[in-house]
Design a protein around this motif. Structure first.
Motif, PDB file in Angstrom:
ATOM      1  N   HIS A  52       0.849  -1.192   0.000  1.00 25.91           N
ATOM      2  CA  HIS A  52       0.000   0.000   0.000  1.00 25.91           C
ATOM      3  C   HIS A  52       0.885   1.244   0.000  1.00 25.91           C
ATOM      4  O   HIS A  52       1.878   1.285   0.729  1.00 25.91           O
ATOM      5  CB  HIS A  52      -0.895   0.002   1.239  1.00 25.91           C
ATOM      6  N   PRO A  53       0.596   2.302  -0.811  1.00 23.61           N
ATOM      7  CA  PRO A  53      -0.559   2.445  -1.709  1.00 23.61           C
ATOM      8  C   PRO A  53      -0.251   2.045  -3.150  1.00 23.61           C
ATOM      9  O   PRO A  53      -0.947   2.497  -4.059  1.00 23.61           O
ATOM     10  CB  PRO A  53      -0.825   3.943  -1.620  1.00 23.61           C
ATOM     11  N   ARG A  54       0.771   1.260  -3.365  1.00 24.47           N
ATOM     12  CA  ARG A  54       1.186   0.884  -4.719  1.00 24.47           C
ATOM     13  C   ARG A  54       0.038   0.261  -5.505  1.00 24.47           C
ATOM     14  O   ARG A  54      -0.234   0.665  -6.653  1.00 24.47           O
ATOM     15  CB  ARG A  54       2.370  -0.080  -4.625  1.00 24.47           C
ATOM     16  N   SER A  55      -0.628  -0.733  -4.933  1.00 20.48           N
ATOM     17  CA  SER A  55      -1.679  -1.439  -5.669  1.00 20.48           C
ATOM     18  C   SER A  55      -2.825  -0.507  -6.039  1.00 20.48           C
ATOM     19  O   SER A  55      -3.372  -0.573  -7.155  1.00 20.48           O
ATOM     20  CB  SER A  55      -2.191  -2.618  -4.840  1.00 20.48           C
ATOM     21  N   SER A  56      -3.186   0.393  -5.121  1.00 19.47           N
ATOM     22  CA  SER A  56      -4.295   1.321  -5.400  1.00 19.47           C
ATOM     23  C   SER A  56      -3.926   2.307  -6.491  1.00 19.47           C
ATOM     24  O   SER A  56      -4.742   2.601  -7.385  1.00 19.47           O
ATOM     25  CB  SER A  56      -4.673   2.073  -4.114  1.00 19.47           C
ATOM     26  N   ILE A  57      -2.711   2.827  -6.446  1.00 22.78           N
ATOM     27  CA  ILE A  57      -2.286   3.814  -7.443  1.00 22.78           C
ATOM     28  C   ILE A  57      -2.191   3.166  -8.827  1.00 22.78           C
ATOM     29  O   ILE A  57      -2.657   3.728  -9.824  1.00 22.78           O
ATOM     30  CB  ILE A  57      -0.938   4.435  -7.032  1.00 22.78           C
ATOM     31  N   LEU A  58      -1.586   1.986  -8.902  1.00 20.07           N
ATOM     32  CA  LEU A  58      -1.422   1.326 -10.195  1.00 20.07           C
ATOM     33  C   LEU A  58      -2.765   0.896 -10.775  1.00 20.07           C
ATOM     34  O   LEU A  58      -2.965   0.922 -12.002  1.00 20.07           O
ATOM     35  CB  LEU A  58      -0.495   0.119 -10.049  1.00 20.07           C
ATOM     36  N   LYS A  59      -3.691   0.489  -9.932  1.00 20.35           N
ATOM     37  CA  LYS A  59      -5.021   0.116 -10.419  1.00 20.35           C
ATOM     38  C   LYS A  59      -5.727   1.327 -11.015  1.00 20.35           C
ATOM     39  O   LYS A  59      -6.365   1.235 -12.072  1.00 20.35           O
ATOM     40  CB  LYS A  59      -5.843  -0.470  -9.261  1.00 20.35           C
ATOM     41  N   TRP A  60      -5.613   2.473 -10.337  1.00 18.37           N
ATOM     42  CA  TRP A  60      -6.221   3.696 -10.865  1.00 18.37           C
ATOM     43  C   TRP A  60      -5.504   4.160 -12.129  1.00 18.37           C
ATOM     44  O   TRP A  60      -6.156   4.533 -13.124  1.00 18.37           O
ATOM     45  CB  TRP A  60      -6.153   4.785  -9.797  1.00 18.37           C
ATOM     46  N   PHE A  61      -4.187   4.111 -12.152  1.00 20.36           N
ATOM     47  CA  PHE A  61      -3.419   4.604 -13.291  1.00 20.36           C
ATOM     48  C   PHE A  61      -3.648   3.735 -14.534  1.00 20.36           C
ATOM     49  O   PHE A  61      -3.691   4.253 -15.658  1.00 20.36           O
ATOM     50  CB  PHE A  61      -1.941   4.630 -12.931  1.00 20.36           C
ATOM     51  N   SER A  62      -3.776   2.429 -14.360  1.00 22.26           N
ATOM     52  CA  SER A  62      -3.990   1.543 -15.498  1.00 22.26           C
ATOM     53  C   SER A  62      -5.378   1.708 -16.109  1.00 22.26           C
ATOM     54  O   SER A  62      -5.597   1.331 -17.266  1.00 22.26           O
ATOM     55  CB  SER A  62      -3.779   0.088 -15.074  1.00 22.26           C
ATOM     56  N   SER A  63      -6.331   2.261 -15.358  1.00 24.55           N
ATOM     57  CA  SER A  63      -7.677   2.467 -15.886  1.00 24.55           C
ATOM     58  C   SER A  63      -7.774   3.699 -16.786  1.00 24.55           C
ATOM     59  O   SER A  63      -8.792   3.894 -17.452  1.00 24.55           O
ATOM     60  CB  SER A  63      -8.679   2.610 -14.735  1.00 24.55           C
ATOM     61  N   LEU A  64      -6.733   4.508 -16.832  1.00 24.59           N
ATOM     62  CA  LEU A  64      -6.747   5.726 -17.634  1.00 24.59           C
ATOM     63  C   LEU A  64      -6.303   5.441 -19.064  1.00 24.59           C
ATOM     64  O   LEU A  64      -5.672   4.421 -19.353  1.00 24.59           O
ATOM     65  CB  LEU A  64      -5.812   6.775 -17.009  1.00 24.59           C
ATOM     66  N   THR A  65      -6.632   6.371 -19.950  1.00 20.55           N
ATOM     67  CA  THR A  65      -6.133   6.286 -21.323  1.00 20.55           C
ATOM     68  C   THR A  65      -4.663   6.720 -21.358  1.00 20.55           C
ATOM     69  O   THR A  65      -4.128   7.263 -20.379  1.00 20.55           O
ATOM     70  CB  THR A  65      -6.958   7.174 -22.254  1.00 20.55           C
ATOM     71  N   ILE A  66      -4.027   6.507 -22.501  1.00 19.85           N
ATOM     72  CA  ILE A  66      -2.603   6.854 -22.621  1.00 19.85           C
ATOM     73  C   ILE A  66      -2.400   8.352 -22.434  1.00 19.85           C
ATOM     74  O   ILE A  66      -1.484   8.790 -21.718  1.00 19.85           O
ATOM     75  CB  ILE A  66      -2.061   6.385 -23.987  1.00 19.85           C
ATOM     76  N   HIS A  67      -3.240   9.156 -23.064  1.00 19.34           N
ATOM     77  CA  HIS A  67      -3.080  10.613 -22.961  1.00 19.34           C
ATOM     78  C   HIS A  67      -3.420  11.116 -21.561  1.00 19.34           C
ATOM     79  O   HIS A  67      -2.818  12.100 -21.091  1.00 19.34           O
ATOM     80  CB  HIS A  67      -3.947  11.303 -24.007  1.00 19.34           C
ATOM     81  N   GLN A  68      -4.335  10.475 -20.891  1.00 18.97           N
ATOM     82  CA  GLN A  68      -4.615  10.842 -19.500  1.00 18.97           C
ATOM     83  C   GLN A  68      -3.415  10.527 -18.603  1.00 18.97           C
ATOM     84  O   GLN A  68      -3.107  11.293 -17.692  1.00 18.97           O
ATOM     85  CB  GLN A  68      -5.860  10.109 -19.013  1.00 18.97           C
ATOM     86  N   ARG A  69      -2.752   9.431 -18.875  1.00 20.22           N
ATOM     87  CA  ARG A  69      -1.543   9.107 -18.113  1.00 20.22           C
ATOM     88  C   ARG A  69      -0.460  10.147 -18.359  1.00 20.22           C
ATOM     89  O   ARG A  69       0.244  10.566 -17.431  1.00 20.22           O
ATOM     90  CB  ARG A  69      -1.042   7.711 -18.513  1.00 20.22           C
TER      91      ARG A  69
END
Length: 350
Positions: A52-69
């Motif tokens: 924590h909070p790695r799993s939460s951040i990566l889960k949220w970040f992977s749900s974004l589009t490429i340009h949103q990232r």
């Protein structure tokens, strides 16, 4: 009575002592660098340590589009960008090396950047760094730009002093597995581990970066990318913002994302134009730039100096002028028709 040796003076003793001290310091630096290199390669990261909070951040970040990232990893900070440019300049002029910044000892000249210490890598350290494709990929995917670019044509500049934003390319965040693997390798498995206790500071250095001592420019960029990712996650998920400085940093992360979208809008608009419209836009821009240059330099060159017009003729000059006038009155020469015709033509020229 002993005779002093002329070849064994106090200056030679001091010089030899200084040289031996410098050699000893270089030996210690080289030894610590090699120990750090061995430690980084022999240490196996534990994936289960403090997730924590790695799993939460990566889960949220992977749900974004490429340009949103890309937008969330955009950094708008002039001092960081200028310091990064200094590092790139050191590497280009002196070869590969490692850095450490001293925020407590800023430079005396604006923009008062932290002092930058550089140590050139040699031998094994240089060969390992050159063969490290993961770190090289981070620097290759880094993009610099001006946040105010395009607001005013007159204010456009190609100087690196105007660069104040850093972002990453689409390739860097297009594949999440490769992105996480790259950040893990640079941070020795400490990417997004632990709590965000120092995110409100001006120059945040996570423990994994401090443990490296002198670090590479790629590690310096990766450290700042992790800071941007943590701040973006707090801003998007309304996380706990402890302290005034942390709130300011989180708000700045939102502003940086907006700057990215504005920059992307300009780039997309330009790409969608046809060749004829691009030519018209460039002609307009160059015309305005030429007009500004003419107003800046042309008027001063073509206008006569006001001091010369105010100079009064001397007495000698007045006498000579009167003498020539009297000579012209005494010996008038008849004008030929050709002269009159040419004079009339010249007088009609605007």
């Amino acid at each position: 009575m002993s005779i002093p040796n002329p070849n064994f003076s106090h200056k030679s003793v001091a010089k030899s002592f200084t040289n031996s001290l410098m050699a000893e310091n270089q030996l210690i630096d080289s030894l610590t660098s090699h120990i750090s290199l061995y430690h980084s390669h022999s240490l196996s990261p534990n994936a289960n340590r403090n997730p924590h909070p790695r799993s939460s951040i990566l889960k949220w970040f992977s749900s974004l589009t490429i340009h949103q990232r890309q937008a969330h990893l955009t950094i708008i900070e002039s001092k960081f960008t200028q310091l990064l440019i200094q590092m790139i300049g050191k590497l280009r002029t002196k070869g590969h090396g490692f850095f450490i910044i001293l925020p407590d000892l800023p430079s005396r000249d604006p923009p008062y950047l932290p002092n930058l210490c550089y140590k050139k890598s040699r031998g094994l350290l240089s060969r390992v760094s050159e063969s490290n494709e993961t770190e090289r990929w981070i620097l290759e995917c880094t993009r610099l730009f001006n946040s105010r670019e395009g607001e005013k044509i007159d204010g456009c500049s190609c100087s690196t002093d105007c660069l104040d934003c850093v972002t990453v390319s689409e390739d860097f965040v297009g594949n999440m597995d490769r992105f996480v693997d790259t950040m893990d390798k640079v941070s020795k498995g400490e990417f997004l581990r632990g709590e965000e206790t120092e995110l409100g500071a001006d120059w945040v250095e996570f423990d994994w970066l401090k443990a490296q001592g002198y670090y590479s420019i790629e590690a310096f960029v990766a450290n700042r990318v992790e800071v941007a990712l943590r701040l973006a996650w707090l801003n998007s998920n309304n996380g706990k913002k402890r302290g005034v400085k942390l709130k300011e940093k989180v708000n700045a992360a939102g502003v940086a994302a907006n700057v990215y979208w504005r920059k992307k809008g300009c780039v997309d608009w330009w790409r969608n134009l046809d060749t004829a419209m691009r030519r018209k836009v460039l002609t307009t821009i160059f015309g305005k730039a030429a007009k500004s240059l003419f107003e800046l330099f042309g008027e001063g060159n073509f206008k006569s100096s006001p001091d010369k017009s105010k100079d009064k003729p001397s007495a000698c000059g007045r006498r000579k002028k009167g003498r020539t006038r009297s000579m012209k009155r005494q010996n008038p020469l008849p004008k030929s028709p050709v002269d009159e015709q040419s004079f009339d033509k010249r007088s009609k020229v605007p």
